[in-house]
Design a protein around this motif. Structure first.
Motif, PDB file in Angstrom:
ATOM      1  N   GLU A 108     -58.137-112.464 -58.944  1.00 17.56           N
ATOM      2  CA  GLU A 108     -57.191-113.521 -58.571  1.00 17.56           C
ATOM      3  C   GLU A 108     -57.475-114.065 -57.173  1.00 17.56           C
ATOM      4  O   GLU A 108     -57.077-115.188 -56.829  1.00 17.56           O
ATOM      5  CB  GLU A 108     -55.754-112.991 -58.641  1.00 17.56           C
ATOM      6  N   LYS A 109     -58.175-113.286 -56.350  1.00 18.05           N
ATOM      7  CA  LYS A 109     -58.501-113.736 -55.000  1.00 18.05           C
ATOM      8  C   LYS A 109     -59.639-114.763 -54.992  1.00 18.05           C
ATOM      9  O   LYS A 109     -59.888-115.393 -53.968  1.00 18.05           O
ATOM     10  CB  LYS A 109     -58.898-112.548 -54.128  1.00 18.05           C
ATOM     11  N   PHE A 110     -60.314-114.903 -56.127  1.00 24.72           N
ATOM     12  CA  PHE A 110     -61.485-115.764 -56.186  1.00 24.72           C
ATOM     13  C   PHE A 110     -61.247-116.980 -57.082  1.00 24.72           C
ATOM     14  O   PHE A 110     -62.174-117.536 -57.664  1.00 24.72           O
ATOM     15  CB  PHE A 110     -62.696-114.962 -56.659  1.00 24.72           C
ATOM     16  N   PRO A 113     -59.806-123.724 -56.911  1.00 14.68           N
ATOM     17  CA  PRO A 113     -58.799-124.713 -57.280  1.00 14.68           C
ATOM     18  C   PRO A 113     -59.404-125.884 -58.055  1.00 14.68           C
ATOM     19  O   PRO A 113     -60.621-126.091 -58.061  1.00 14.68           O
ATOM     20  CB  PRO A 113     -58.258-125.185 -55.929  1.00 14.68           C
ATOM     21  N   GLU A 114     -58.536-126.649 -58.686  1.00 12.29           N
ATOM     22  CA  GLU A 114     -58.966-127.875 -59.351  1.00 12.29           C
ATOM     23  C   GLU A 114     -59.518-128.842 -58.315  1.00 12.29           C
ATOM     24  O   GLU A 114     -58.961-128.996 -57.221  1.00 12.29           O
ATOM     25  CB  GLU A 114     -57.763-128.504 -60.063  1.00 12.29           C
ATOM     26  N   GLU A 164     -66.787-133.821 -53.228  1.00 17.70           N
ATOM     27  CA  GLU A 164     -65.798-133.049 -53.982  1.00 17.70           C
ATOM     28  C   GLU A 164     -64.664-132.625 -53.061  1.00 17.70           C
ATOM     29  O   GLU A 164     -64.894-132.217 -51.922  1.00 17.70           O
ATOM     30  CB  GLU A 164     -66.467-131.814 -54.587  1.00 17.70           C
ATOM     31  N   PHE A 165     -63.443-132.705 -53.525  1.00 15.95           N
ATOM     32  CA  PHE A 165     -62.301-132.267 -52.717  1.00 15.95           C
ATOM     33  C   PHE A 165     -61.202-131.730 -53.619  1.00 15.95           C
ATOM     34  O   PHE A 165     -61.107-132.073 -54.801  1.00 15.95           O
ATOM     35  CB  PHE A 165     -61.765-133.406 -51.840  1.00 15.95           C
ATOM     36  N   GLY A 166     -60.389-130.880 -53.055  1.00 16.28           N
ATOM     37  CA  GLY A 166     -59.269-130.295 -53.783  1.00 16.28           C
ATOM     38  C   GLY A 166     -57.959-130.841 -53.275  1.00 16.28           C
ATOM     39  O   GLY A 166     -57.915-131.686 -52.379  1.00 16.28           O
ATOM     40  N   ARG A 167     -56.892-130.338 -53.831  1.00 18.61           N
ATOM     41  CA  ARG A 167     -55.565-130.789 -53.409  1.00 18.61           C
ATOM     42  C   ARG A 167     -55.293-130.326 -51.978  1.00 18.61           C
ATOM     43  O   ARG A 167     -55.670-129.234 -51.578  1.00 18.61           O
ATOM     44  CB  ARG A 167     -54.498-130.245 -54.360  1.00 18.61           C
ATOM     45  N   GLY A 168     -54.617-131.208 -51.245  1.00 19.67           N
ATOM     46  CA  GLY A 168     -54.295-130.887 -49.863  1.00 19.67           C
ATOM     47  C   GLY A 168     -55.326-131.366 -48.866  1.00 19.67           C
ATOM     48  O   GLY A 168     -55.124-131.244 -47.654  1.00 19.67           O
ATOM     49  N   GLN A 169     -56.437-131.922 -49.339  1.00 20.27           N
ATOM     50  CA  GLN A 169     -57.486-132.376 -48.440  1.00 20.27           C
ATOM     51  C   GLN A 169     -57.423-133.867 -48.150  1.00 20.27           C
ATOM     52  O   GLN A 169     -58.052-134.334 -47.199  1.00 20.27           O
ATOM     53  CB  GLN A 169     -58.865-132.023 -49.020  1.00 20.27           C
ATOM     54  N   MET A 170     -56.692-134.605 -48.975  1.00 20.56           N
ATOM     55  CA  MET A 170     -56.519-136.041 -48.768  1.00 20.56           C
ATOM     56  C   MET A 170     -55.031-136.334 -48.585  1.00 20.56           C
ATOM     57  O   MET A 170     -54.180-135.507 -48.915  1.00 20.56           O
ATOM     58  CB  MET A 170     -57.067-136.830 -49.968  1.00 20.56           C
ATOM     59  N   GLU A 202     -65.639-139.494 -60.312  1.00 19.77           N
ATOM     60  CA  GLU A 202     -66.944-139.256 -60.933  1.00 19.77           C
ATOM     61  C   GLU A 202     -66.965-137.963 -61.745  1.00 19.77           C
ATOM     62  O   GLU A 202     -67.666-137.858 -62.748  1.00 19.77           O
ATOM     63  CB  GLU A 202     -68.023-139.170 -59.850  1.00 19.77           C
ATOM     64  N   LYS A 203     -66.201-136.975 -61.298  1.00 24.48           N
ATOM     65  CA  LYS A 203     -66.273-135.664 -61.922  1.00 24.48           C
ATOM     66  C   LYS A 203     -64.973-134.921 -61.663  1.00 24.48           C
ATOM     67  O   LYS A 203     -64.332-135.095 -60.634  1.00 24.48           O
ATOM     68  CB  LYS A 203     -67.462-134.872 -61.351  1.00 24.48           C
ATOM     69  N   ARG A 204     -64.596-134.070 -62.596  1.00 29.23           N
ATOM     70  CA  ARG A 204     -63.399-133.241 -62.438  1.00 29.23           C
ATOM     71  C   ARG A 204     -63.753-131.803 -62.782  1.00 29.23           C
ATOM     72  O   ARG A 204     -64.457-131.528 -63.759  1.00 29.23           O
ATOM     73  CB  ARG A 204     -62.288-133.743 -63.360  1.00 29.23           C
ATOM     74  N   SER A 205     -63.288-130.864 -61.959  1.00 31.31           N
ATOM     75  CA  SER A 205     -63.510-129.440 -62.223  1.00 31.31           C
ATOM     76  C   SER A 205     -62.157-128.750 -62.282  1.00 31.31           C
ATOM     77  O   SER A 205     -61.379-128.822 -61.319  1.00 31.31           O
ATOM     78  CB  SER A 205     -64.363-128.807 -61.123  1.00 31.31           C
ATOM     79  N   ASP A 206     -61.873-128.120 -63.406  1.00 28.78           N
ATOM     80  CA  ASP A 206     -60.616-127.409 -63.549  1.00 28.78           C
ATOM     81  C   ASP A 206     -60.602-126.145 -62.707  1.00 28.78           C
ATOM     82  O   ASP A 206     -61.649-125.609 -62.334  1.00 28.78           O
ATOM     83  CB  ASP A 206     -60.391-127.039 -65.020  1.00 28.78           C
ATOM     84  N   ALA A 207     -59.407-125.676 -62.413  1.00 24.92           N
ATOM     85  CA  ALA A 207     -59.271-124.415 -61.684  1.00 24.92           C
ATOM     86  C   ALA A 207     -59.915-123.297 -62.506  1.00 24.92           C
ATOM     87  O   ALA A 207     -59.791-123.264 -63.729  1.00 24.92           O
ATOM     88  CB  ALA A 207     -57.795-124.113 -61.441  1.00 24.92           C
ATOM     89  N   ALA A 208     -60.623-122.416 -61.817  1.00 19.14           N
ATOM     90  CA  ALA A 208     -61.321-121.340 -62.526  1.00 19.14           C
ATOM     91  C   ALA A 208     -61.638-120.215 -61.554  1.00 19.14           C
ATOM     92  O   ALA A 208     -61.592-120.391 -60.326  1.00 19.14           O
ATOM     93  CB  ALA A 208     -62.610-121.864 -63.158  1.00 19.14           C
ATOM     94  N   ILE A 209     -61.944-119.053 -62.104  1.00 19.76           N
ATOM     95  CA  ILE A 209     -62.369-117.926 -61.297  1.00 19.76           C
ATOM     96  C   ILE A 209     -63.828-118.133 -60.906  1.00 19.76           C
ATOM     97  O   ILE A 209     -64.685-118.378 -61.752  1.00 19.76           O
ATOM     98  CB  ILE A 209     -62.232-116.594 -62.068  1.00 19.76           C
ATOM     99  N   ALA A 210     -64.125-118.052 -59.621  1.00 25.20           N
ATOM    100  CA  ALA A 210     -65.501-118.198 -59.167  1.00 25.20           C
ATOM    101  C   ALA A 210     -66.349-117.057 -59.715  1.00 25.20           C
ATOM    102  O   ALA A 210     -65.918-115.899 -59.684  1.00 25.20           O
ATOM    103  CB  ALA A 210     -65.555-118.190 -57.640  1.00 25.20           C
ATOM    104  N   PRO A 211     -67.529-117.350 -60.242  1.00 21.75           N
ATOM    105  CA  PRO A 211     -68.380-116.269 -60.761  1.00 21.75           C
ATOM    106  C   PRO A 211     -68.799-115.316 -59.652  1.00 21.75           C
ATOM    107  O   PRO A 211     -68.911-115.705 -58.486  1.00 21.75           O
ATOM    108  CB  PRO A 211     -69.581-117.020 -61.349  1.00 21.75           C
ATOM    109  N   PHE A 212     -69.049-114.076 -60.025  1.00 21.88           N
ATOM    110  CA  PHE A 212     -69.388-113.038 -59.057  1.00 21.88           C
ATOM    111  C   PHE A 212     -70.601-113.426 -58.210  1.00 21.88           C
ATOM    112  O   PHE A 212     -70.629-113.191 -57.003  1.00 21.88           O
ATOM    113  CB  PHE A 212     -69.655-111.719 -59.783  1.00 21.88           C
TER     114      PHE A 212
END
Length: 244
Positions: A108-110, A113-114, A164-170, A202-212
């Motif tokens: 959960e620490k990794f 965000p979307e 690329e940017f996430g929520r809270g950056q704009m 241009e692109k959207r990335s859903d929230a996900a667990i970062a791979p190890f």
């Protein structure tokens, strides 16, 4: 290692090996100059000068002053403390397996965000931007060329690309519009404190667990700091009990 003699001061040889040890302690910015032969020659002059001034200090019996003794006492304390730290940390190692175990137990620490990747065109007037939007939709000009020609944002030189940017950056108005837009759709004008924007996602990335593999080194560094802190606290407690 090259051990050629650079100079002789008061009968003591100063060698290339001595100089190499000296340069290791130079700030990184100065070490970069060591690729330049002229800079190397300059640093060698400074290194020899240090020995000359030190010899003069001995001749003047500055080693017998209370100021020198106080400085040497502080220096001895600092060096001994650093050497002890190296000793208690030297056997601490974090393996890939340690990092994997920590990752598996704390996924959960990794959480990544979307995010969206977007381009924009920024202008001061809404009407002009509306006209540009129609030209883009009618194929008169591409979004990218319109950004280069019209955007007042520095990103215009990169065809409006914000990366690329996430929520809270704009700012909120821009963020809400960007995250609500469909990929490839031109939305706006959107008003913010900076002016009016056309936005193209241009692109959207859903929230996900970062791979190890993406976080392994960060995990190892985190675990290393934790282990070092544990060793530090344990040793400190033992030393307090022994010496206090």
């Amino acid at each position: 290692m090259n051990n050629d003699v650079i100079a002789v001061v008061a009968g003591n040889e100063i060698t290339e090996t001595d100089f190499a040890a000296f340069t290791k302690n130079l700030p990184a910015q100065q070490q970069a100059y060591l690729q330049n032969p002229e800079a190397v020659a300059y640093f060698k002059e400074q290194f020899v000068a240090l020995h000359l001034f030190a010899e003069y200090g001995r001749e003047e019996k500055l080693t017998e002053t209370e100021e020198f003794k106080a400085i040497m006492k502080q220096t001895e304390r600092d060096v001994l403390s650093q050497l002890v730290m190296q000793k208690i940390f030297k056997d601490i190692q974090i393996t890939d397996e340690d990092a994997q175990t920590y990752y598996d137990a704390n996924k959960e620490k990794f959480q990544k965000p979307e995010t969206v990747s977007a381009k924009h065109i920024l202008m001061d007037t809404e009407d002009t931007l509306e006209t540009i939007k129609k030209d883009i939709e009618n194929g008169v000009i591409t979004f990218e060329d319109a950004a280069k020609e019209n955007s007042t944002c520095p990103s215009g030189q990169k065809a409006g690309d914000l990366g690329e940017f996430g929520r809270g950056q704009m700012v909120k108005e821009f963020e809400d519009a960007a995250f609500a837009a469909k990929i490839g759709e031109v939305v706006g004008p959107v008003k913010t404190q900076f002016g009016y924007h056309l936005i193209k996602v241009e692109k959207r990335s859903d929230a996900a667990i970062a791979p190890f593999t993406d976080v392994k080194e960060n995990v190892k560094n985190t675990l290393l700091r934790e282990k070092q802190q544990e060793a530090y606290n344990k040793t400190l407690a033992q030393l307090k009990e022994k010496y206090c």
